[in-house]
Structures are given as structure tokens and as C-alpha cells.
Enzyme design. Sequence first.
Site, PDB file in Angstrom:
ATOM      1  N   GLU A  38      98.638 -28.349  97.425  1.00 38.53           N
ATOM      2  CA  GLU A  38      97.307 -28.020  96.919  1.00 38.53           C
ATOM      3  C   GLU A  38      97.175 -26.548  96.572  1.00 38.53           C
ATOM      4  O   GLU A  38      97.679 -25.674  97.266  1.00 38.53           O
ATOM      5  CB  GLU A  38      96.247 -28.389  97.956  1.00 38.53           C
ATOM      6  CG  GLU A  38      96.109 -29.885  98.178  1.00 38.53           C
ATOM      7  CD  GLU A  38      94.798 -30.231  98.867  1.00 38.53           C
ATOM      8  OE1 GLU A  38      93.740 -29.958  98.293  1.00 38.53           O
ATOM      9  OE2 GLU A  38      94.861 -30.753  99.987  1.00 38.53           O
ATOM     10  N   ASP A  39      96.476 -26.296  95.467  1.00 35.01           N
ATOM     11  CA  ASP A  39      95.970 -24.970  95.131  1.00 35.01           C
ATOM     12  C   ASP A  39      97.064 -23.925  94.934  1.00 35.01           C
ATOM     13  O   ASP A  39      96.936 -22.793  95.396  1.00 35.01           O
ATOM     14  CB  ASP A  39      95.013 -24.471  96.221  1.00 35.01           C
ATOM     15  CG  ASP A  39      93.782 -25.339  96.382  1.00 35.01           C
ATOM     16  OD1 ASP A  39      93.700 -26.391  95.735  1.00 35.01           O
ATOM     17  OD2 ASP A  39      92.900 -24.963  97.165  1.00 35.01           O
ATOM     18  N   CYS A  78      90.143 -29.246  92.165  1.00 33.02           N
ATOM     19  CA  CYS A  78      90.670 -30.501  92.713  1.00 33.02           C
ATOM     20  C   CYS A  78      90.122 -31.763  92.075  1.00 33.02           C
ATOM     21  O   CYS A  78      90.860 -32.569  91.513  1.00 33.02           O
ATOM     22  CB  CYS A  78      90.404 -30.571  94.221  1.00 33.02           C
ATOM     23  SG  CYS A  78      90.851 -29.100  95.143  1.00 33.02           S
ATOM     24  N   ASP A 246      98.575 -29.384  92.654  1.00 35.18           N
ATOM     25  CA  ASP A 246      97.480 -30.174  92.079  1.00 35.18           C
ATOM     26  C   ASP A 246      96.601 -29.379  91.123  1.00 35.18           C
ATOM     27  O   ASP A 246      95.756 -29.944  90.433  1.00 35.18           O
ATOM     28  CB  ASP A 246      96.651 -30.859  93.168  1.00 35.18           C
ATOM     29  CG  ASP A 246      95.781 -29.906  93.985  1.00 35.18           C
ATOM     30  OD1 ASP A 246      96.055 -28.691  93.999  1.00 35.18           O
ATOM     31  OD2 ASP A 246      94.834 -30.397  94.624  1.00 35.18           O
TER      32      ASP A 246
END
Length: 621
Positions: A38-39, A78, A246
Site C-alpha cells: 500500500e501507498d 486507495c 496500490d
Amino acid sequence: MSIQKVFAILIIPVFLFSCKETQVAAPETPNILWLVSEDNSKHFLKLYNKNGAFMPNIEALSEKGIVYNNAFSNAPVCSVARSTIISGCYAPRVGAQYHRRMEFAPMPEGLKMFPEYLREAGYYTTNNAKEDYNFIKSENVWDESSKDASYRNREEGQPFFHVQNFHTTHEGQLHFTRAQMDSIETVTSAEDVAVFAYHPDTPIYRYTNAYYRDLHQKVDSEIGQFINQVKEDGLMENTIIFYYGDHGGVLPRSKGYIYESGLNVPMVVYFPKKWQHLAPVKMGSRTDVFVQFIDLAPTVLSLAGLDIPEQIDGKPFLGKTITKDILKERNTAFGYADRFDEKYDLVRSIRKGRFKYIRNYQPFNVDALFNFYRYKMLAFKEWQQLFEDGKLNVEQEQFFKARAPEALYDIETDPHELNNLVTDPTYRSTLKELRSDLRHLVKSMPDLSFYPESYFLEAGLSNPLVFGQQRKSEIAELVDLADLSLKSFKESKVKIELALKSDDPWKRYWALIVCSSFGKEANHFFRTALQMSKEDKENLVRFRAIEFLMLHEQNVPSESILEILGNSKSETEANLILNSVALLKTVKANFEIQIPKTMFPPEWYDQEGDLINRRVNFINQ
């Protein structure tokens, strides 16, 4: 995860596929595994950047797979990125472009979330564990979707599609305090770490960069453990493995922003020998082909040998029908940024080869506009304070200034998008080409964000696709009206005047946004805007008139703002108006207003994210 767990990097072993594989019967179709961090944009991996973190397990995958140099999330946040992935559709076309959704949008009629097609074909579909879709989800998408979901629960010999999400690099991990920062030493040297040119080079930024790289190494170890599980289960030779981020992030000006730091993600795809015929690229190599998140759904369906629904916008980049000749022309990626929590914007981008074009449809919205979740980070807070203290250089203070309506960047020579080439005659033909390409794309979708979110939710949410198609010509007219800001005011004046008198409230709405974009140059319309702020039948038009006047030093009584806020028919409408009030609070030093919380219904403060409360607290502080 507490900040102390950064030291887990030192004690979690890096497996590098060391376990001996147990052989199992090969399926007739490949297993497909997604490993999703993530991120994190590609800029933080040594695989892409010499100043990035060393991630040996990802690099081991790349040695037997393909590294994509140009992999792009279509959105830098997201829920919109994941909605794009699960549907294979551009989010602004299907009503899934806002983070987070005020209400769930239906999937386009006749289209399913792509794992459902796999499941119908006999795949065991599992997700561990993040979904974060802006769509209504069918119960038939996943066999399992939870923190306990595992491909191990499938029937013997059944192929699987499994998504394993890793959260350690998520933005929230950087919400440490100054006391924690002072007491915990990073594994990565803060003295030697690189700081981006648009960031201030301070101890806080150096520490945040170093700590973020530590988190990358921890994620890599977690991924190594999971790959070893796959190997122990005897599945490596039957499983195609994707690793990707993501969306970009997560230092300031990345997540939530349409720059390359928010969109350009790492992606590696590993192919076992048995399935290498499904890849047109040699294993152990890198490719410059452009792939986007809209392409992931059709790619997985292609690898599984399934038909691709016509409603999907993306194209497969892997599979038995995909050749090098098909891929060599793919050099374009489209990006979109709308609302992030309580912070509104409307930005679109197109990257074509080395050039990136950004269209700021509301250029007076500064990037630095307050967002509660963003400004939990010490780095954001310090950047703001240094700007207020006048201690930033020209590159560092761009974040706090009004933007140009359009920007053109040469990513090869200017990877962090600091030098706008729009006025450089050398690039005039490139500018015209990319501007035309983006204009065609937003019209052809059509892009639903040219209506205010509150109006879309009221009039179009029940069937966004049909709503957009029925209004395609009207949206095209709004796009043309918005693009008047790209011409001289002299050229645009007559059309703006006609739009301000239109019976269509959204033409009046956009005409006022264009006036705000031109600034004092549009002072010819001050008197008209003042009248509209008092008398227009559409509440949001009244406030856009006030916004135009006040951004350009025309005084409007606070009572007028409060009256319009009080007329809001929904939380979404109030939040859009409050966004403009927050902007005025940010860019006008002497602007003061107090908004009584009692003017809104109590239930508006109970919604997910508490958007109204966050905005009112910021404005009233």
C-alpha cells in the site's frame, strides 16, 4: 503497528525462496497471485531508483519475471484505485471517482467485478483482506474475503486467484509523533537518505524518508515469508505472481496528488517456466510498455483464457494472444483526482511516452489545501509552517501556490514535475497533442465529474453509465466551457457571458469557475457575479459566484456565506461549499468566519470520515 516495530526489519528473516518446493499436480490453467503493498510509488525501491530501499525478495521475483518501468495507477488514492482495478473501468465514467464514496455506486449493467468471472470458470477466488471498493459488491465475487482468507481452502487441484495485501507502508504508519521520532533510530541512515527537490531538506524530512524506506524493507520480508508459503505448498511452478503498489505515496505531494509520485507504481510479474508462453517479454528483463490499473482485470482474464467483457476499458498486457507488436504502441496512461475525504479538486492527466500533461480544472485550488488525514503527518505540518515563515525556495513553495490551468512536463529530464513547459515554444506541438488527447478522453467517457458530486448523487447514482451517456453532449459542452480558461480572456469573454446567462445551472457554475481561473482579468464580471451570489436559483452557483469575488479581493458579508451553507440540501453539497470556504481561509490572510455546528443536521456529523466536522473545525480554528 507502533513505531518500535521498525526494528522487526532486523529480525524478520529474508527468505529469498530458500525453502525446498514440494511438487503437486499441475492445473490446466495457471494459479494467479497478487502481492499488493500500500501507498508506495516506484521511487522508493532500489529496483527503480538508486536511492530507494533494497527489497531482495521483490528483486528475486524480478530475476525470474518482468519489471514494468511504466506501471500506473489511474488514481492516487486507495478506494478509487481499487475500484478501477476491480471493474476494469475508468472511475469517472462509472461514478466511482470519489474517495471515500458518500454512497456506493452500482456496477455498470451487465458487468461483474472480474473475480466473479474467474469463479464461474472454476477458480477459487480469495482476498486477504482489503477491498475498499466504491461499488455495491455482489456476494459472488470472492469465495473468501477476510483476514483469514487463503487459497489453501480450495478443492484439491482447483486453480486459484488470490490477493494478499500488505499494509506496512500505508500512510498511517507515518503518523508518528515528535517524541517517537526523537526516541527511535531508523535502520536506514537519515543522514544519507535522498530528499526530493520539492521537499524542504530538514531533519524531519530526512527521518521520514529513512523510516519509510525501513517500512519498505519490512514489507519485503513479509512478502518473502508469503512466497515461501507458496513454495512450501508446491505451487511456485504453477503460479503467476504479480507484485505491485496500490498507488503512489506516501510522503507529501504523492498520495492524493496526480503527480508521478502518486501514480507511477512498482510492478513485477513472475512467470514459472510452464506459463512463460503467456508473456511476450523475456523473463529477467525490464519493459517500458505502459500498463494501467484498468488493464489488470482484462490481463488476469486473459491469463485464465477467459473472454473479456466489452464494458471493460482496459486491455490485457499478458496472455496467449498478446504479442510484442501489440504492446509496442502502448505508451499512454490516464490519471484522475477528485475528492479525497473532505478535500475537493478536479484534475486529469495524460502521460504519453516521456511527456506528462496535467489539466487543473480548478487551478485556484492549492495542492496544500488542508486535509485532516494528510496533516496528521509531521512532514506535512512542518512544510506548512516553513511556507508561512517564508523559508522555502521556489520549487518547495509551488505546493502552496495557485496552479496553472495546464502543465506539461518532460519526465525524463524533470521526473518530479517542477518545470512547466506550457509556455515553451519548443514543446508547442506536444502540448497541443496531449491537450487534444485528454479533451477527447474526458468527452468520450464521458467524465461525470463535470457535474458537482451532490447533483450526480441525486440525479445519476442509480445508473451512472446511462446517466452519463444520456448527457454526453451536455458534458462535452461543459468541458468546452471549462477549457475557455486555456484561451486568452479576450477570446473567451463573449462565451463566458453567454454561459453566465444560460438556463443551464451547470453552465453558469462552470462559467464562474472559469472566471475564478482568470482572476482579476475577469473583473468585468464582478457585478454580474455579485447579483448571481444573491439571486441565482442554484445554491452551488451562488457560492461559486462568492468564491470568484472573494478570491479576487471583492468583499462579501459572512452572512451571505452562512445563508448559502444553511441552504445546503445534503451533506455532500455542504462539504463542497465548505471546501471553498477552507480555500478562502487558506489563501486570504484576513478572511475570518465562524460556522455554527448547529446549522447542520446532527446526522451529517455521523457519516463515515466525519467530513463536515473536519472542515468546520479547520475553518473555525
